[in-house]
Design an enzyme around this catalytic site. Structure first.
Site, PDB file in Angstrom:
ATOM      1  N   GLY A   1       0.819  -1.206   0.000  1.00  0.00           N
ATOM      2  CA  GLY A   1       0.000   0.000   0.000  1.00  0.00           C
ATOM      3  C   GLY A   1       0.853   1.257   0.000  1.00  0.00           C
ATOM      4  O   GLY A   1       0.575   2.226  -0.711  1.00  0.00           O
TER       5      GLY A   1
ATOM      6  N   TYR B   1      -3.011   7.455   8.490  1.00  0.00           N
ATOM      7  CA  TYR B   1      -1.945   6.463   8.289  1.00  0.00           C
ATOM      8  C   TYR B   1      -1.902   6.102   6.807  1.00  0.00           C
ATOM      9  O   TYR B   1      -2.902   5.658   6.238  1.00  0.00           O
ATOM     10  CB  TYR B   1      -2.166   5.191   9.118  1.00  0.00           C
ATOM     11  CG  TYR B   1      -0.981   4.255   8.954  1.00  0.00           C
ATOM     12  CD1 TYR B   1       0.186   4.449   9.680  1.00  0.00           C
ATOM     13  CD2 TYR B   1      -1.008   3.222   8.024  1.00  0.00           C
ATOM     14  CE1 TYR B   1       1.301   3.633   9.495  1.00  0.00           C
ATOM     15  CE2 TYR B   1       0.106   2.397   7.834  1.00  0.00           C
ATOM     16  CZ  TYR B   1       1.246   2.613   8.573  1.00  0.00           C
ATOM     17  OH  TYR B   1       2.354   1.814   8.385  1.00  0.00           O
TER      18      TYR B   1
ATOM     19  N   ASP C   1      -7.215   7.461  -0.160  1.00  0.00           N
ATOM     20  CA  ASP C   1      -6.511   6.230   0.206  1.00  0.00           C
ATOM     21  C   ASP C   1      -7.544   5.204   0.663  1.00  0.00           C
ATOM     22  O   ASP C   1      -8.071   5.285   1.770  1.00  0.00           O
ATOM     23  CB  ASP C   1      -5.507   6.551   1.323  1.00  0.00           C
ATOM     24  CG  ASP C   1      -4.716   5.327   1.783  1.00  0.00           C
ATOM     25  OD1 ASP C   1      -5.113   4.197   1.467  1.00  0.00           O
ATOM     26  OD2 ASP C   1      -3.701   5.518   2.488  1.00  0.00           O
ATOM     27  N   GLU C   2      -7.845   4.252  -0.229  1.00  0.00           N
ATOM     28  CA  GLU C   2      -8.822   3.194   0.088  1.00  0.00           C
ATOM     29  C   GLU C   2      -8.105   1.865   0.318  1.00  0.00           C
ATOM     30  O   GLU C   2      -8.680   0.800   0.092  1.00  0.00           O
ATOM     31  CB  GLU C   2      -9.839   3.063  -1.049  1.00  0.00           C
ATOM     32  CG  GLU C   2     -10.803   4.228  -1.137  1.00  0.00           C
ATOM     33  CD  GLU C   2     -12.264   3.831  -0.869  1.00  0.00           C
ATOM     34  OE1 GLU C   2     -12.530   2.804  -0.207  1.00  0.00           O
ATOM     35  OE2 GLU C   2     -13.138   4.582  -1.347  1.00  0.00           O
ATOM     36  N   VAL C   3      -6.844   1.945   0.747  1.00  0.00           N
ATOM     37  CA  VAL C   3      -6.084   0.723   0.985  1.00  0.00           C
ATOM     38  C   VAL C   3      -6.821  -0.187   1.967  1.00  0.00           C
ATOM     39  O   VAL C   3      -6.919  -1.402   1.761  1.00  0.00           O
ATOM     40  CB  VAL C   3      -4.661   1.078   1.496  1.00  0.00           C
ATOM     41  CG1 VAL C   3      -3.946  -0.137   2.064  1.00  0.00           C
ATOM     42  CG2 VAL C   3      -3.839   1.690   0.371  1.00  0.00           C
TER      43      VAL C   3
ATOM     44  N   THR D   1      10.378  -3.658  -9.906  1.00  0.00           N
ATOM     45  CA  THR D   1      10.467  -5.038 -10.397  1.00  0.00           C
ATOM     46  C   THR D   1       9.177  -5.812 -10.145  1.00  0.00           C
ATOM     47  O   THR D   1       8.688  -6.532 -11.011  1.00  0.00           O
ATOM     48  CB  THR D   1      11.640  -5.758  -9.694  1.00  0.00           C
ATOM     49  OG1 THR D   1      12.816  -4.994  -9.897  1.00  0.00           O
ATOM     50  CG2 THR D   1      11.836  -7.159 -10.243  1.00  0.00           C
TER      51      THR D   1
END
Ligand code: PMP
Length: 464
Positions: A127, A154, A254-256, A311
């Protein structure tokens, strides 16, 4: 059906050896491992089985990752299908059928223009990587540098995500008050408190002598999770959308943690109907495996090729597990189920609060629930709330674990007991969670002295 707990007389040596070696070998920064000394060996749905043979109801769900609980059959099937197909597991950011299917499923759920004309960037797997990408994107697109973020936020542990989080002391980020009803700094709470918080943001932006220049973007969580389960009122979110749109400031949501049905809508922004400029997604979108993306309005796509590389942006297993999870939540209406069940659980938590005067507040949205513990012996502060009681919260968490229930703590002083159960739990499982929690509360309040040390914390209506 709720699995019954088996409590062996003594934990087997393997369990103790693993925990001992962990504490000797892993860094002092380890977190959950300290408060939850268990060794998971098997898991299904809500239940984890430890190496000690005990079973636990898991209301931490991988910090809100496991929308369908552990090892859901559709997730396992999706992973097996990729493994059996001979498809490459690592492909950088190349196109694959698995990625194509994930992207199509994700776009089918997104709000408004993001679904129609959004651009997706696959980021590094966490996230925090996606938050970092969002900041970089809006800086490139606007040519500006500063950020606005909220108290209690956060956003992750990498440098910029941490700088935008509430615990940071970073002066490059302008901090605005989040509408925290229970501890409203404007001493009013409710819609009025939220409106005053919005006006503060507006005046900082419009006052030429505020000392704040127009930022590259504003980032917010629709429900603060780690900050203590604080849902923002829909009206306030709409105000933030208006304020940022009128000043051409990209709004990053932020919808993490709140995404994929968790709050009772597929995306938490759906409650208010706002469409952000950038949405940051991770956790549940990978169906328990690491995956993080940002989706943003195409006008912001000022990036040059390679502007944001990495990566590990092509995890095929995570994309398959994620697509299966998104489709399952959508087709089974698990967002609506989270809304209904969450409301019922909140009712029961409200009754629990009536029985314990150490519970200052219960709140939440959908299956993202929190109980804020306060020092019942202390006077209320200027906001009308009493000081937090982290010691009691830790005792409740411990008593829960003793009763086979895994809960998380959050909030400013780790005094908020948090519940993040899978969206798939049955009514009986929800009752079992709340029964164990109520029992743990009773045990913890009996045995924990108040923070002042003057008297034990007690149940309402009972003698100390
Ligand atoms: N944003 C929010 C709202 C979160 O809750 C979290 C994690 N709890 C993050 C960002 C960071 O995600 P990660 O731990 O995967 O980096």
């Amino acid at each position: 059906m709720v699995l019954t707990e088996t409590v062996p007389a003594a934990a087997p040596p393997a369990h103790e050896g693993i925990l001992r070696r962990q504490s000797l070998r892993e860094s002092a920064a380890r977190t959950y491992a300290r408060s939850l000394p268990i060794v998971p060996v098997r898991a299904r749905g809500l239940t984890i089985e430890g190496a000690d043979g005990r079973r636990y109801l898991d209301c931490l769900s991988g910090a809100g990752t496991l929308a369908l609980g552990h090892n859901h059959p559709v997730v396992l099937e999706a992973i097996r299908t990729v493994l059996d197909s001979g498809a490459p597991l690592h492909v950088l950011d190349l196109a694959t059928p698995v990625k194509d299917a994930f992207t199509t499923e994700l776009f089918a759920t997104l709000p408004g223009e993001l679904a129609e004309k959004g651009r997706i960037q696959f980021c590094g797997p966490a996230g925090t990587d996606a938050v970092e990408a969002a900041f970089k994107l809006v800086r490139t697109a606007t040519g500006r540098d500063g950020l606005m973020a909220f108290s209690g936020a956060y956003h992750g542990m990498t440098a910029q995500a941490l700088a935008a989080s509430g615990g940071a002391q970073d002066t490059s980020v302008v901090r605005l008050p989040y509408p925290y009803d229970y501890r409203c700094p404007f001493q009013t709470g409710g819609e009025r408190g939220a409106e005053l918080a919005a006006r503060w943001a507006q005046s900082l932006l419009d006052d030429p002598k505020s000392g704040v220049s127009r930022p590259a973007g504003m980032i917010l969580e629709p429900v603060q999770g780690e900050g203590g389960v604080i849902p923002a009122p829909d009206g306030w979110l709409r105000r933030m959308r208006e304020i940022t749109a009128a000043r051409r400031i990209p709004l990053i949501v932020d919808e993490v943690q709140t995404g994929v049905g968790r709050t009772g809508a597929f995306w938490a922004v759906d409650h208010s109907g706002i469409v952000p400029d950038v949405i940051v997604l991770s956790k549940a979108i990978g169906g328990s495996l690491p995956l993080a993306v940002i989706v943003y309005r195409e006008e912001l796509d000022a990036w040059q090729p390679g502007a944001h590389a990495g990566t590990f942006r092509g995890n095929q297993l995570a994309m398959a597990a994620g697509a299966a999870t998104l489709a399952y939540v959508r087709t089974n209406g698990l967002d609506r189920r989270a809304a209904e069940l969450g409301a019922r659980m909140l009712d029961r938590l409200t009754s629990l609060a009536a029985a314990h005067d150490c519970i200052g507040d219960v709140r939440g949205r959908g299956l993202m629930l929190g109980i804020e513990l306060v020092d019942r012996t202390a006077d209320a502060d200027a906001t009308g709330a009493r000081p937090a009681d982290p010691q009691l919260a830790a005792a409740v968490q411990h008593a829960c674990l003793d009763r086979g229930l895994i809960v998380e703590l959050g909030g400013r002083e780790s005094a908020v007991v948090r519940l993040l159960p899978p969206l798939t739990i049955t009514d009986e499982q929800a009752d079992a969670i709340l029964d164990r929690l109520a029992d743990a509360f009773t045990a913890a309040v009996r045995t924990t002295p108040g923070p002042t040390g003057s008297s034990p914390t007690t149940m309402r209506g009972t003698s100390p």
